[in-house]
Write an enzyme that holds these catalytic residues in place. Structure first.
Site, PDB file in Angstrom:
ATOM      1  N   HIS A 190      -4.727 -14.863  39.389  1.00  0.00           N
ATOM      2  CA  HIS A 190      -6.050 -14.566  38.830  1.00  0.00           C
ATOM      3  C   HIS A 190      -6.537 -13.147  39.141  1.00  0.00           C
ATOM      4  CE1 HIS A 190      -5.902 -18.775  38.223  1.00  0.00           C
ATOM      5  NE2 HIS A 190      -6.430 -19.159  39.362  1.00  0.00           N
ATOM      6  N   LYS A 223     -12.293 -19.348  50.374  1.00  0.00           N
ATOM      7  CA  LYS A 223     -12.926 -20.663  50.270  1.00  0.00           C
ATOM      8  C   LYS A 223     -14.025 -20.745  51.319  1.00  0.00           C
ATOM      9  CE  LYS A 223      -9.421 -22.889  47.829  1.00  0.00           C
ATOM     10  NZ  LYS A 223      -9.876 -23.034  46.441  1.00  0.00           N
ATOM     11  N   LYS A 239       0.069 -22.826  36.884  1.00  0.00           N
ATOM     12  CA  LYS A 239       0.462 -22.205  38.138  1.00  0.00           C
ATOM     13  C   LYS A 239       0.462 -23.247  39.262  1.00  0.00           C
ATOM     14  CE  LYS A 239      -2.855 -20.339  40.683  1.00  0.00           C
ATOM     15  NZ  LYS A 239      -3.691 -21.386  41.321  1.00  0.00           N
ATOM     16  N   ASP A 273      -2.411 -18.412  45.965  1.00  0.00           N
ATOM     17  CA  ASP A 273      -3.220 -19.281  45.110  1.00  0.00           C
ATOM     18  C   ASP A 273      -4.119 -18.482  44.158  1.00  0.00           C
ATOM     19  OD1 ASP A 273      -4.205 -21.840  44.290  1.00  0.00           O
ATOM     20  OD2 ASP A 273      -5.999 -21.542  45.503  1.00  0.00           O
ATOM     21  N   LYS A 292     -11.382 -17.142  30.538  1.00  0.00           N
ATOM     22  CA  LYS A 292     -12.839 -17.095  30.775  1.00  0.00           C
ATOM     23  C   LYS A 292     -13.462 -16.103  29.795  1.00  0.00           C
ATOM     24  CE  LYS A 292     -12.663 -18.422  35.661  1.00  0.00           C
ATOM     25  NZ  LYS A 292     -13.464 -19.619  35.902  1.00  0.00           N
ATOM     26  N   HIS A 319      -5.847 -19.473  34.010  1.00  0.00           N
ATOM     27  CA  HIS A 319      -7.080 -19.843  33.310  1.00  0.00           C
ATOM     28  C   HIS A 319      -8.157 -18.763  33.422  1.00  0.00           C
ATOM     29  CE1 HIS A 319      -8.503 -21.296  37.264  1.00  0.00           C
ATOM     30  NE2 HIS A 319      -9.718 -21.273  36.762  1.00  0.00           N
ATOM     31  N   ARG A 340       3.133 -41.040  35.570  1.00  0.00           N
ATOM     32  CA  ARG A 340       4.052 -41.975  36.203  1.00  0.00           C
ATOM     33  C   ARG A 340       3.460 -43.392  36.230  1.00  0.00           C
ATOM     34  NH1 ARG A 340       7.625 -40.259  41.008  1.00  0.00           N
ATOM     35  NH2 ARG A 340       6.940 -38.249  40.257  1.00  0.00           N
TER      36      ARG A 340
HETATM   37  C1  BG6 Z   1      -7.234 -22.368  40.926  1.00  0.00           C
HETATM   38  C2  BG6 Z   1      -6.934 -22.431  42.401  1.00  0.00           C
HETATM   39  O1  BG6 Z   1      -6.209 -21.701  40.254  1.00  0.00           O
HETATM   40  O2  BG6 Z   1      -8.460 -21.683  40.727  1.00  0.00           O
HETATM   41  C3  BG6 Z   1      -8.063 -23.105  43.149  1.00  0.00           C
HETATM   42  O3  BG6 Z   1      -5.724 -23.137  42.609  1.00  0.00           O
HETATM   43  C4  BG6 Z   1      -9.378 -22.451  42.828  1.00  0.00           C
HETATM   44  O4  BG6 Z   1      -7.824 -23.103  44.547  1.00  0.00           O
HETATM   45  C5  BG6 Z   1      -9.585 -22.311  41.332  1.00  0.00           C
HETATM   46  O5  BG6 Z   1     -10.408 -23.254  43.379  1.00  0.00           O
HETATM   47  C6  BG6 Z   1     -10.798 -21.476  41.014  1.00  0.00           C
HETATM   48  O6  BG6 Z   1     -11.058 -21.534  39.637  1.00  0.00           O
HETATM   49  P1  BG6 Z   1     -12.541 -21.361  39.063  1.00  0.00           P
HETATM   50  O7  BG6 Z   1     -12.362 -21.323  37.595  1.00  0.00           O
HETATM   51  O8  BG6 Z   1     -13.322 -22.512  39.564  1.00  0.00           O
HETATM   52  O9  BG6 Z   1     -13.030 -20.059  39.631  1.00  0.00           O
END
Ligand code: BG6
Length: 487
Positions: free
Chosen positions: A238, A338, A146, A233, A180, A176, A47
């Site tokens: 994941h 976290k 996501k 999240d 890995k 993602h 933007r």
């Molecule tokens: C993201 C989450 O998808 O993955 C984050 O939104 C999280 O909250 C992150 O910190 C963790 O990814 P990685 O690759 O650092 O384990």
């Protein structure tokens, strides 16, 4: 590997953190590795009203933080920046799409990728503008970050509206974690070896643990996180994807549909957690002030942008099962949070105890055999077993066989986004989620959210820098199990 076909990659959200810290560095690294063709362009959009030079200056600054000094070499540096262009686009007003169309005109035969690294409430709007401007060519693909929805209904709504513009096989839903290296190594370990497959079932496996712990808090993304929470999240995507890779049946090949069919069967076989069963088999936590690596950190409720009355969970642990012949009755424990003690992601397969010890007291220490698959910070596989410790007595001790991938291959493991971006450019969908997987994952998650809402209680507090609320250990202790936390 040889380079991809010529492409135009249009990156929405190009000034955002994901683009600057992950996506652009990943593209740069693949360029250095010789995998981007001469005719491969990256059109960044955001933007902000920047010109190309200002945008490039920002990328250069970001690369200073996200690439090693020995990666920033000529002529790679120059070549990469030559690929970059910038268009300012405002999805709300549709301003800028004409400029984008101008840049793409006459290049309809190239692979065209629209990468939406923006908040999901813009996904549909952007796709509609792209369509209205005639930019969705036969070779166009869209990549969605996501979270894909907030619940099943919103995931369906987004999917159906985007599905009216892009065919399913042109939609790349990124998780993602699937990019890995170790996750792909898990596929190799399971299906490239004969060793584990006979043991990979209820007869030999006592429990499976999937744990992703972070030291980071939510600073900077509190607005997003407070609406989301750890279950949406991390678990919905994941963690469930990791569970699928662990539990799925051997696919007939590594093709997208063969793999995704098997993952879908796992998601559909997950034992549902509803009402009382959800409350009994899940633990929600929220961090309070504490210390991470010796440094004091504030509690979740003190983070900027978090309402003081927030009940959003920053930690979740749960127990489920995969209800099929291979896994019936085997607990699958998932945990993520976290501000935990360490940053680590691992999958642990605990094998059953020996049926009878011939060693008497000299044989202690619970589970003799466990396979630990480490995703981060170091990537590798560790097989724990019992051995005799040196000496004149038959004293047994746990030892481990360690496979460190970085050491074994003498190579830096590529970042997840390097692999996934190349897969998008090459048209490989295996590591991306299909629509029915997304629905199945939300269908399983939603009753847990409902049960939490109905219960209406607050998440259990835990001190930052610990392993979460005590109830998380108690969840496993019920079955005489414990989280794998050593080494
Ligand atoms: C993201 C989450 O998808 O993955 C984050 O939104 C999280 O909250 C992150 O910190 C963790 O990814 P990685 O690759 O650092 O384990």
């Amino acid at each position: 590997m040889k380079s991809t076909k010529p492409f135009d990659l249009v990156l929405f959200g190009a000034t955002g953190d994901l683009a600057m810290s992950k996506l652009l560095p990943a593209l740069y690294r693949r360029d250095r590795a010789g995998q981007l063709p001469a005719d491969g362009r990256i059109i960044a959009t955001a933007r902000s009203r920047l010109d190309r030079d200002t945008f490039i200056a920002r990328v250069e600054a970001a690369f200073g933080d996200h690439l090693e000094a020995d990666e920033r070499t000529q002529p790679d540096w120059h070549r990469f920046f030559e690929r970059l262009d910038f268009v300012s686009i405002d999805a709300d007003t549709s301003g800028g799409f004409e400029d984008l169309a101008g840049k793409l005109r006459g290049r309809e035969d190239r692979t065209r990728v629209f990468y939406l690294a923006v908040a999901p409430n813009y996904f549909v709007e952007i796709c509609e503008h792209l369509n209205a401007h005639g930019l969705v060519t036969e070779r166009a693909r869209v990549v969605l970050e996501k979270p894909l929805g907030h619940d099943l209904a919103s995931a369906r709504a987004i999917t159906e509206q985007i599905g009216a513009i892009f065919a399913e096989d042109a939609i790349y839903r990124i998780d993602h974690y699937l990019g890995k290296e170790t996750v792909q190594n898990l596929i190799a370990l399971r299906f490239g070896n004969m060793l584990f497959e006979p043991l990979w079932r209820r007869d030999w496996v006592r429990d499976v643990q999937i744990s992703v712990s972070e030291q980071l808090g939510v600073s900077g993304r509190a607005g997003f996180y407070d609406r989301t929470g750890a279950l949406r999240d991390m678990v919905q995507n994941h963690m469930l994807q990791l569970l699928c890779i662990i539990a799925m049946e051997p696919p007939s090949d590594i093709g997208a549909d063969a793999v995704r069919d098997e993952k879908l069967k796992v998601l559909r076989a997950l034992k549902g957690l509803e009402g009382q069963s959800a409350l009994r088999n899940t633990v929600r936590g929220q961090y309070r002030a504490g210390a991470i690596a010796g440094q004091p950190v504030p509690g979740y409720l003190e983070e900027e942008g978090v309402p003081a009355s927030s009940r959003t969970e920053t930690f979740v642990a749960l127990r489920t099962e995969v209800a099929n012949w291979r896994w019936a009755g085997v607990p699958f424990y998932l945990r993520t949070g976290k501000r935990l003690q360490e940053r680590a992601a691992e999958i642990v397969v605990n094998f059953r105890d020996v049926p009878h010890s011939i060693f008497g007291m000299a044989y202690d220490s619970g589970r003799p055999n466990r396979l630990v698959i480490k995703l981060q910070p170091d990537e590798g596989v560790r097989l724990h077993m019992m051995a005799k410790s040196p000496g004149d007595r038959m004293q047994l001790r746990p030892v481990s066989l360690n496979l460190d991938f970085a050491e074994a291959f003498q190579q830096r493991p590529p970042d997840a986004y390097e692999r996934l971006l190349m897969d998008v450019l090459r048209g490989r969908l295996t590591l991306f989620m299909r629509r029915d997987e997304l629905y199945a994952a939300w269908s399983w998650i939603e009753p847990i959210l409902d049960a939490w809402n109905e219960a209406g209680d607050a998440p259990k507090p835990y001190t930052a820098g610990t392993w979460g609320p005590a109830a998380s250990s108690a969840l496993l202790a019920r079955e005489d199990a414990s989280w794998h936390e050593e080494d």
